[in-house]
Scaffold this active site. Structure first.
Site, PDB file in Angstrom:
ATOM      1  N   ASP A 205       0.821  -1.097  -0.030  1.00 53.07           N
ATOM      2  CA  ASP A 205       0.055   0.008   0.057  1.00 53.07           C
ATOM      3  C   ASP A 205       1.127   1.389   0.012  1.00 53.07           C
ATOM      4  OD1 ASP A 205       1.158   0.243   2.576  1.00 53.07           O
ATOM      5  OD2 ASP A 205      -0.788   0.546   3.486  1.00 53.07           O
ATOM      6  N   ASP A 207       1.400   4.710   2.247  1.00 53.76           N
ATOM      7  CA  ASP A 207       0.999   5.259   3.636  1.00 53.76           C
ATOM      8  C   ASP A 207       1.466   6.800   3.480  1.00 53.76           C
ATOM      9  OD1 ASP A 207       0.310   2.866   5.252  1.00 53.76           O
ATOM     10  OD2 ASP A 207       2.578   2.377   4.368  1.00 53.76           O
ATOM     11  N   ASP A 299      -3.161   4.683   2.620  1.00 53.74           N
ATOM     12  CA  ASP A 299      -3.453   4.889   3.981  1.00 53.74           C
ATOM     13  C   ASP A 299      -3.347   6.280   4.182  1.00 53.74           C
ATOM     14  OD1 ASP A 299      -4.259   2.423   4.880  1.00 53.74           O
ATOM     15  OD2 ASP A 299      -2.269   1.857   5.634  1.00 53.74           O
TER      16      ASP A 299
HETATM   17  P1  TTP Z   1       2.140  -0.841   6.858  1.00 56.22           P
HETATM   18  O1  TTP Z   1       1.605  -0.102   5.622  1.00 56.22           O
HETATM   19  O2  TTP Z   1       1.199  -1.818   7.111  1.00 56.22           O
HETATM   20  O3  TTP Z   1       3.390  -1.534   6.597  1.00 56.22           O
HETATM   21  P2  TTP Z   1       4.679  -1.234   5.699  1.00 56.22           P
HETATM   22  O4  TTP Z   1       4.591   0.212   4.890  1.00 56.22           O
HETATM   23  O5  TTP Z   1       6.022  -1.267   6.530  1.00 56.22           O
HETATM   24  O6  TTP Z   1       5.083  -2.193   4.415  1.00 56.22           O
HETATM   25  P3  TTP Z   1       3.947  -2.438   3.194  1.00 56.22           P
HETATM   26  O7  TTP Z   1       4.961  -2.390   2.192  1.00 56.22           O
HETATM   27  O8  TTP Z   1       3.394  -4.046   3.481  1.00 56.22           O
HETATM   28  O9  TTP Z   1       2.746  -1.829   3.300  1.00 56.22           O
HETATM   29  O10 TTP Z   1       2.446   0.115   7.880  1.00 56.22           O
HETATM   30  C1  TTP Z   1       3.163   1.215   7.704  1.00 56.22           C
HETATM   31  C2  TTP Z   1       3.797   1.391   9.333  1.00 56.22           C
HETATM   32  O11 TTP Z   1       2.938   2.243  10.145  1.00 56.22           O
HETATM   33  C3  TTP Z   1       3.963   0.130   9.987  1.00 56.22           C
HETATM   34  O12 TTP Z   1       5.389  -0.099  10.440  1.00 56.22           O
HETATM   35  C4  TTP Z   1       3.302   0.113  11.260  1.00 56.22           C
HETATM   36  C5  TTP Z   1       2.612   1.329  11.394  1.00 56.22           C
HETATM   37  N1  TTP Z   1       1.426   1.602  11.810  1.00 56.22           N
HETATM   38  C6  TTP Z   1       0.877   2.488  12.870  1.00 56.22           C
HETATM   39  O13 TTP Z   1       1.794   2.939  13.809  1.00 56.22           O
HETATM   40  N2  TTP Z   1      -0.403   2.501  13.406  1.00 56.22           N
HETATM   41  C7  TTP Z   1      -1.348   1.739  12.729  1.00 56.22           C
HETATM   42  O14 TTP Z   1      -2.557   1.996  12.927  1.00 56.22           O
HETATM   43  C8  TTP Z   1      -0.975   1.106  11.224  1.00 56.22           C
HETATM   44  C9  TTP Z   1      -2.077   0.452  10.537  1.00 56.22           C
HETATM   45  C10 TTP Z   1       0.221   0.898  11.014  1.00 56.22           C
HETATM   46 MN    MN Z   2      -0.438   0.820   5.406  1.00 54.73          MN
HETATM   47 MN    MN Z   3       2.668   0.498   3.768  1.00 51.37          MN
END
Ligand code: TTP
Ligand code: MN
Ligand code: MN
Ligand code: MN
Length: 375
Positions: A205, A207, A299
């Site tokens: 995703d 973020d 996100d």
């Molecule tokens: P993710 O998007 O789940 O993971 P990521 O970006 O490290 O890997 P991917 O490529 O699979 O997307 O989450 C990003 C970071 O945000 C993760 O380290 C945990 C943190 N996080 C929070 O702090 N609060 C939350 O509610 C969520 C969902 C994630």
């Molecule tokens: Mn995420």
């Molecule tokens: Mn992510």
């Protein structure tokens, strides 16, 4: 004695000083086996064993030397018996019978498929598995199942969502997000976080963290953004989580605590330049439509400016790094770190009552907030 006897962060620092992580084929074989084991324990909701393997994997990842014999891991942290058994077997046999067993396990295979759908976690997978369902095809064929709105979107855009997001796609979405946010708040800071901020080339995703420097806050910003996307036909799915931040609330001391920010888990439609001309011409000929967009998981998190640094740290991840950092804050520094602030536990007097006196303690904790360097 070994310098690696130190706890995680100091150990990590020692590694960084000792040199860059060394990659080897064996190391990847070990990490893969650990990840499979961790995932299987996650599916069994055994958090302790799961974390044990995740920690072991991240220790190996940053080792500045190769692992070829059992002596190499002597003195390393996070190498419990379960982990050592697997390392030993892989060093001797080239593969782990336990990891292989898991990979061939019917329950593991079903959970792996089920949880690959957006909105489907371990709980839902468990339910489906108990009903005798084994594959996604069987789930899709079962029309007695009541799917959530999120799971429906997960199935609808399944192919797009399982194919990873590229750096180029992340940049394209980043432009869209920045443009939309700045329409409503021209001074807003929009920062890409998660895996892409850590320099990864692909992700599941994208973020984003949004904040507005200065006093002005806009509680409606996220709503305005998604409403505009809806109007433009770009919003395929949206789950808006309102802020649950209460001033009197104490920081959570759980290692995997989520935060209280207002956020939105969305699926966006990203239009893509058409590369395959032949299929376009074919479609014109046969009057069929070529899909010129891709569904992308996005996100969005919005934070007050004074908590921005902590939110950025938390949302940059990785999840394991966050866990270790919070553990280090708590055990080595007697502080509490979450996505909102860093609190100094020692500066709160009367340890016996400080967590009972809710309002008073919150103020005390806030006065002793320690800003992170470089904020
Ligand atoms: P993710 O998007 O789940 O993971 P990521 O970006 O490290 O890997 P991917 O490529 O699979 O997307 O989450 C990003 C970071 O945000 C993760 O380290 C945990 C943190 N996080 C929070 O702090 N609060 C939350 O509610 C969520 C969902 C994630
Ligand atoms: Mn995420
Ligand atoms: Mn992510
Ligand atoms: Mn993820």
């Amino acid at each position: 004695s070994s310098r690696f006897e130190l706890l995680d962060i100091s150990w990590f620092t020692a590694c960084m000083e000792a040199g860059r992580p060394v990659d080897s084929e064996l190391k990847y074989r070990l990490m893969d086996a650990f990840e499979v084991m961790a995932e299987n324990y996650e599916f069994k909701e055994n958090e302790i064993f799961c974390l044990e393997f995740l920690r072991a994997a991240s220790v190996l990842k940053f080792l500045p030397f190769p692992v070829t014999k059992m002596k190499d891991i002597q003195g390393l942290p996070c190498m419990g018996d379960r982990v050592r058994d697997i390392i030993e077997e892989i060093i001797e046999e080239g593969e782990s019978s336990r990891a292989k067993e898991v990979l061939n396990d019917e329950r593991y295979q079903s959970f792996k498929q089920f949880t690959s759908v957006f909105g489907v976690g371990v709980k839902t997978s468990e339910k489906w598995y108990r009903m005798g369902l084994r594959t996604l095809e069987e789930v899709k064929a079962d029309n007695t199942l009541k799917l959530s709105k999120m799971q429906k979107a997960g199935f609808l855009y399944y192919e797009d969502l399982v194919s990873c997001v590229s750096k180029a796609e992340a940049d394209a979405v980043s432009l869209i997000v920045k443009n939309t946010v700045c329409r409503f708040l021209p001074d807003a800071l929009v920062t890409i976080t998660g895996g892409f901020r850590r320099g990864k080339e692909i992700g599941h995703d994208i973020d984003f963290l949004i904040t507005n420097p200065g006093p002005r806050e806009d509680d409606e910003l996220l709503h305005k953004v998604v409403d505009l996307w809806k109007k433009q036909g770009l919003l395929l799915y949206c789950d808006m989580i309102e802020s649950t931040f209460v001033k009197e609330q104490l920081p959570s001391r759980k290692v995997d605590a989520m935060d209280n920010f207002q956020k939105c888990f969305a699926i966006l439609k990203l239009y893509q330049p058409r590369v395959d001309n032949s299929s376009y011409n074919m479609s014109k000929k046969f009057h069929t439509e070529v899909k010129d967009w891709k569904a992308i998981r996005v996100d969005l998190v919005i934070t007050p400016f004074e908590q921005y640094a902590y939110a950025l740290l938390g949302w940059t991840g990785s999840r394991q790094f966050g866990r270790d950092l919070r553990r280090y804050a708590n055990h080595e520094r007697k502080m509490i770190l979450d996505n909102h602030a860093l609190y100094d536990r020692r500066k709160c007097q009367q340890p016996g009552i400080r967590f009972r006196n809710r309002k008073g303690c919150w103020l005390l904790l806030y006065q002793t907030l320690v800003p992170l360097a470089g904020v």
